[in-house]
Design a protein around this motif. Structure first.
Motif, PDB file in Angstrom:
ATOM      1  N   CYS A   3       0.847  -1.186   0.000  1.00 34.23           N
ATOM      2  CA  CYS A   3       0.000   0.000   0.000  1.00 34.23           C
ATOM      3  C   CYS A   3       0.883   1.236   0.000  1.00 34.23           C
ATOM      4  O   CYS A   3       1.894   1.283   0.701  1.00 34.23           O
ATOM      5  N   LYS A   4       0.474   2.211  -0.769  1.00 32.42           N
ATOM      6  CA  LYS A   4       1.158   3.501  -0.783  1.00 32.42           C
ATOM      7  C   LYS A   4       0.331   4.485   0.030  1.00 32.42           C
ATOM      8  O   LYS A   4      -0.861   4.656  -0.219  1.00 32.42           O
ATOM      9  N   VAL A   5       0.967   5.103   1.022  1.00 33.72           N
ATOM     10  CA  VAL A   5       0.304   6.107   1.857  1.00 33.72           C
ATOM     11  C   VAL A   5       0.991   7.442   1.630  1.00 33.72           C
ATOM     12  O   VAL A   5       2.211   7.564   1.770  1.00 33.72           O
ATOM     13  N   ARG A  39       0.290   5.971  13.791  1.00 27.68           N
ATOM     14  CA  ARG A  39      -1.175   5.866  13.756  1.00 27.68           C
ATOM     15  C   ARG A  39      -1.639   5.099  12.531  1.00 27.68           C
ATOM     16  O   ARG A  39      -2.559   4.284  12.604  1.00 27.68           O
ATOM     17  N   VAL A  40      -0.990   5.342  11.390  1.00 27.93           N
ATOM     18  CA  VAL A  40      -1.354   4.629  10.162  1.00 27.93           C
ATOM     19  C   VAL A  40      -1.079   3.141  10.332  1.00 27.93           C
ATOM     20  O   VAL A  40      -1.920   2.301   9.988  1.00 27.93           O
ATOM     21  N   VAL A  44      -4.063   0.250   9.823  1.00 32.49           N
ATOM     22  CA  VAL A  44      -4.067  -0.538   8.582  1.00 32.49           C
ATOM     23  C   VAL A  44      -4.827  -1.857   8.722  1.00 32.49           C
ATOM     24  O   VAL A  44      -5.691  -2.153   7.885  1.00 32.49           O
ATOM     25  N   PRO A  45      -4.562  -2.684   9.730  1.00 32.62           N
ATOM     26  CA  PRO A  45      -5.319  -3.943   9.828  1.00 32.62           C
ATOM     27  C   PRO A  45      -6.835  -3.727   9.910  1.00 32.62           C
ATOM     28  O   PRO A  45      -7.607  -4.475   9.308  1.00 32.62           O
ATOM     29  N   ASP A  59       2.813  -4.363   3.221  1.00 34.01           N
ATOM     30  CA  ASP A  59       3.977  -3.474   3.184  1.00 34.01           C
ATOM     31  C   ASP A  59       3.467  -2.070   2.884  1.00 34.01           C
ATOM     32  O   ASP A  59       2.796  -1.856   1.878  1.00 34.01           O
ATOM     33  N   VAL A  60       3.777  -1.132   3.763  1.00 34.68           N
ATOM     34  CA  VAL A  60       3.282   0.233   3.602  1.00 34.68           C
ATOM     35  C   VAL A  60       4.431   1.130   3.169  1.00 34.68           C
ATOM     36  O   VAL A  60       5.446   1.231   3.865  1.00 34.68           O
TER      37      VAL A  60
END
Length: 74
Positions: A3-5, A39-40, A44-45, A59-60
């Motif tokens: 994931c791209k944040v 916090r992210v 995420v879960p 994977d972030v």
């Protein structure tokens, strides 16, 4: 899963904002970039579960963008 944040600095509000096209519903803010990342990672879960995305891990990739103006005096 990857994931791209996106972490974006809001100069007017003096906070970091987190959003992601890969994690529907992600909308967080914090005055500290490091605190926002934590916090992210915590949320995420929950977001994956809410969006019925079943994976063993995510994977972030955090991408930060901040623009500041520096005044130069002569």
């Amino acid at each position: 899963m990857q994931c791209k944040v996106k972490l974006l600095w809001d100069n007017e509000a003096a906070v970091w904002l987190a959003t992601s096209d890969d994690l529907p519903g992600l909308a967080l803010e914090s005055g500290s970039c490091d605190a926002l990342i934590e916090r992210v990672k915590y949320i995420v879960p929950e977001l994956l579960d809410m969006n019925d995305i079943k994976v063993d891990f995510c994977d972030v990739n955090f991408v930060a963008d901040r623009l500041d103006r520096v005044l130069i005096s002569s």
